[in-house]
Scaffold this active site. Structure first.
Site, PDB file in Angstrom:
ATOM      1  N   GLY A  95     -41.992 156.866 -53.398  1.00 51.26           N
ATOM      2  CA  GLY A  95     -42.523 157.387 -52.141  1.00 51.26           C
ATOM      3  C   GLY A  95     -41.924 158.751 -51.881  1.00 51.26           C
ATOM      4  O   GLY A  95     -40.766 158.863 -51.486  1.00 51.26           O
ATOM      5  N   MET A 150     -40.820 161.942 -45.608  1.00 50.11           N
ATOM      6  CA  MET A 150     -39.442 161.452 -45.592  1.00 50.11           C
ATOM      7  C   MET A 150     -38.864 161.414 -47.006  1.00 50.11           C
ATOM      8  O   MET A 150     -37.806 161.996 -47.267  1.00 50.11           O
ATOM      9  CB  MET A 150     -39.390 160.046 -44.972  1.00 50.11           C
ATOM     10  N   GLY A 151     -39.543 160.724 -47.914  1.00 53.96           N
ATOM     11  CA  GLY A 151     -39.018 160.530 -49.266  1.00 53.96           C
ATOM     12  C   GLY A 151     -38.783 161.841 -50.004  1.00 53.96           C
ATOM     13  O   GLY A 151     -37.767 162.011 -50.696  1.00 53.96           O
ATOM     14  N   ASN A 206     -39.875 151.655 -42.802  1.00 55.13           N
ATOM     15  CA  ASN A 206     -39.804 151.067 -41.470  1.00 55.13           C
ATOM     16  C   ASN A 206     -40.331 149.639 -41.451  1.00 55.13           C
ATOM     17  O   ASN A 206     -41.127 149.268 -40.593  1.00 55.13           O
ATOM     18  CB  ASN A 206     -40.573 151.938 -40.484  1.00 55.13           C
ATOM     19  N   LYS A 261     -32.615 149.272 -36.754  1.00 55.58           N
ATOM     20  CA  LYS A 261     -33.536 150.411 -36.688  1.00 55.58           C
ATOM     21  C   LYS A 261     -34.658 150.132 -35.683  1.00 55.58           C
ATOM     22  O   LYS A 261     -35.088 151.029 -34.949  1.00 55.58           O
ATOM     23  CB  LYS A 261     -34.128 150.694 -38.068  1.00 55.58           C
ATOM     24  N   GLU A 300     -35.488 154.691 -28.446  1.00 60.88           N
ATOM     25  CA  GLU A 300     -36.081 156.035 -28.590  1.00 60.88           C
ATOM     26  C   GLU A 300     -37.354 156.179 -27.750  1.00 60.88           C
ATOM     27  O   GLU A 300     -37.558 157.195 -27.083  1.00 60.88           O
ATOM     28  CB  GLU A 300     -36.388 156.241 -30.076  1.00 60.88           C
TER      29      GLU A 300
END
Lengths: 296, 296, 296, 296
Positions: free
Chosen positions: C7, C11-12, C86, C166, C173
């Protein structure tokens, strides 16, 4: 008409009475020997004419699962199982599938009315095939309140729809109760202004926009205990409220009052709130605000 | 520069120190003889060079009202009063009008930072005329944190704007605290999964989206008491949170998280909830659900 | 150290860069030929030294499921899979069980930091066995922000704990963002009082109680578009927020601000609200209040 | 009995009819020449027997203020003014004080029932002295619904108590409406399951826990427009809801459902939400999540 009824507790027991009063023959089965009509499930099954109709009125979850499984083992093609308990609608899909493998039919029935149902009749929301619903209409007619059928009974859709509607009904119910409760606290808080809190609720029973059956019940409660001083503000919640939130979240439906009412119940059961400890700790850290020590 | 400072409590006392450390001459007055620099308000007024600048740092409401009135009686045209307390912004209109009748100027200053302000500096939001704000900029520069002026100081608008901004700041603060607190409870509740709650908050201090100064304070609190068992979940609230709700309602601004955080504080202070008594009573009425008796 | 990374999206891709900058050898695999280092998963597996470590950074749900299944088919006992996506923590139990049947180890890693992680480092919350966590600590150390390890990394508990933490982080958040957003609207609404909304947020960055990284981001956003007029108030939500509510409900944890923030997002995406149609209809029925016709 | 009635709009006009039907003589005054019985306020005052009773039924706020002031100038000691409008209870204190200086009595009457009151009667909550309330009981008896007096009328306390009770009534009403509305959306959203949303509400009218007058009105609305597609989800709010929140905040009463219902109305009227712009901007900043441009 002759049906079987499994579960003769507060709800099932009253329903047996109401059904019999309406001329429906009922064979009831319960673990409690004081109330059961037959000694075993096998006996119940044997006592019913074919095709059999069995109404299940036991606690949702594992117990309903177990009863449905037991019925699956004992019933024949063409028989019908009605789950009138407070099962989650997703359970209905599972139960219907299990039974349909043997040709057994399934209806889910959301039932509202509580202990008053014996006298007033029960509001019914059912899910299943039109043919099966039609077949047991005499049972629904016996259970539902007097008056036009469509004001106390609805065939909501296929299997699962009855319990979905009941779940939403209970979600609404939670928020309605909380609404009156907030009003009660607003009135109670200003005893310098409001000299007659029970009288105020009583006077809302006719003519006002907020009149309802729940209001009438609150009037009854205040008749018995005019400031509710004998009752602790500790409130349980059952599955339907929680499932309503989960369905709302899964379907992106905003439900601020329903969620607020369930959160208020959660808080009501806490001796001390971890969250509010954290807020108190934060205030203490930045402002030097004093905190209450737990051993105060 | 030489200013007067009325109110030498937790905030005012620290501010005097910070101002002096920055080379501002400060004559402080407080009812407490142990901390005051002068014995009377008259002495304070006499000690200051003309045009005088007096910073008022006393509790909002009647005490601030009274101090402003006392200053009105003693100051001259061209003098300046700065209200650095947590007054409601609507009070500023009143105070400025009173003082302006004698030609006395007025600035409202929202001050954030709590007990940490002495060391870190205070975040400042001020309202008033540009000329007056400019005149006392050395005072603001001494009080605000190091770094670019615009990152710790703002001239928000005319009189009242400083306290309006501080009110909103505090409304936000309430909701931020509640957010972390809900997270704390969610972590605490699953001790079967989360083996290190304090460590989790500690690890959020760098790199994460939720890092903040409040988070650092929560880490400090958990360092001192790792499950907050010594603190009771009892939380006071002050005027700003309530005024924020009132302003929101008056201006049709939806504030679901700010209101939720203030309601959570209200609940935290109740020994028993009248509202939840009413809900319990209702459940008992319709469902025959048992209630907890108050004398249980 | 040499690891595989599946990935290479937003992000990755950044994580590969940060790892390489820290001296970790990374072989990346992605469906996108422009960014991948190897052509196939088989090639990736073949490229890694034994025992292999593969970090999975793909969308949660079916895609992660599929990748874990593919790895299960290709890896050997002693290899390690880290899910840094996630995923819901309940998925971790399933994935770990599947892999453990072949002796493959599993770690779940909650990763926070967004597009800023490349530069700032990523906040990491991991779940798994101490031995496995220890083994890949060089990877975590490369990804996490500079500073003390415990301020940007935590070993939260066994498998699932990282993603649980998380999930809670993201729930918090959501509520933090909503808190600032409500403050923004309160300031915007009174432009008669608040003359400088962006300046107010900017001034909150130092010294105040509400200073945070999210606040800094809001300052950046207002630097680019001082009244956000170019942005529509339409906000997506992702799984973690919803799961937080579900966990809260399942564990009887009141989360009024987190739920309010997710409901606000639901509403933001509705062209018209069915619920508010119902309220409008009710007002019309009892009060004769006019309604807006849909074709108005 | 012969009374004066000022304000012959939707509410006042119907009340005149209902009073006359009950044998009460009514002289009505309105600015609208088509409905008024007399041309001027002076004429109204002259037409009434002494001691006079005048029921004021005009919009709360400045108009009620002005009418009370006009009556103060024209009435004599022993006369009685009843404010039946939706005034804030704090206004009653002011009005009563003004009138009492001339020996004129004052009663505040909260009136519920909307356009249905003509037919069903009006729920009445009144504040004032026992002697005055007793004196005009025939008027209250004519206006209230049939049935036991205490189920449609309450003397709540001294001046102000009637409007306080009405304010709370309306706060509750807001939350009740929102509760049904959330249920409506939950049913509508799953049209794959719920095949008959109007039928479901219809069936809740008898036997269920959620039966109420508002439910009946929702059934009526759905009879006219089965998916409410002709109505926009845009909802006004009036003073009582806002005052309820303000009183709650002032008295530290948590009102999560009432506040949620008023915030939902605020949101329903926004074309775009400043708060949600801010959330969208924040997501874009940290996650690179795309935003909807306003000109999309």
């Amino acid at each position: 008409m002759h049906i079987g009824l499994i579960g003769l507790g507060k709800m099932g027991g009253n329903m047996r009475t109401r059904l019999r009063n309406a001329g429906i023959e009922v064979t009831g089965f319960d673990q409690n020997p004081d109330v059961t009509d037959v000694a075993t499930l096998d006996e119940l099954v044997a006592a019913l004419p074919s095709p059999r109709t069995i109404w299940v009125m036991v606690p949702a979850g594992k117990i309903t699962d177990s009863v449905v499984s037991d019925l699956h083992d004992r019933l024949d093609a063409g028989d019908l199982v009605i789950d009138g308990g407070n099962s989650r609608f997703t359970e209905d899909f599972k139960h219907a599938e299990l039974l349909s493998a043997k040709g057994i039919d399934y209806i889910d029935a959301g039932v509202s009315g509580g202990v008053w149902g014996l006298e007033n009749g029960y509001g019914l929301m059912v899910g299943g095939s039109a043919a099966q619903v039609e077949r047991v209409m005499p049972v629904f007619d016996a259970l539902r309140p007097e008056g036009p059928r469509e004001e106390g009974f609805v065939h909501v859709g296929e299997v699962g729809a009855g319990h979905y509607a009941k779940m939403v009904h209970n979600g609404i119910e939670y928020a309605l109760m909380q609404a009156y409760a907030e009003g009660f606290e607003l009135l109670e808080k200003r005893e310098d202004i409001i000299r007659d809190v029970p009288g105020t609720f009583k006077a809302w029973q006719r003519g006002t926009v907020v009149r309802s059956w729940l209001l009438e019940l609150l009037v009854r409660a205040l008749d018995e205990d005019d400031d509710l001083s004998e009752i602790e503000g500790y409130v349980e919640d059952s599955g339907e409220g929680r499932w309503t939130i989960e369905e709302a979240v899964a379907n992106a439906v905003p439900v601020p009052t329903i969620s607020a009412s369930i959160f208020a119940r959660f808080v009501s059961r806490q001796e001390d709130s971890p969250a509010m400890k954290a807020v108190a700790a934060l205030r203490n850290q930045f402002g030097g605000h004093s905190v209450k020590k737990s051993d105060d």
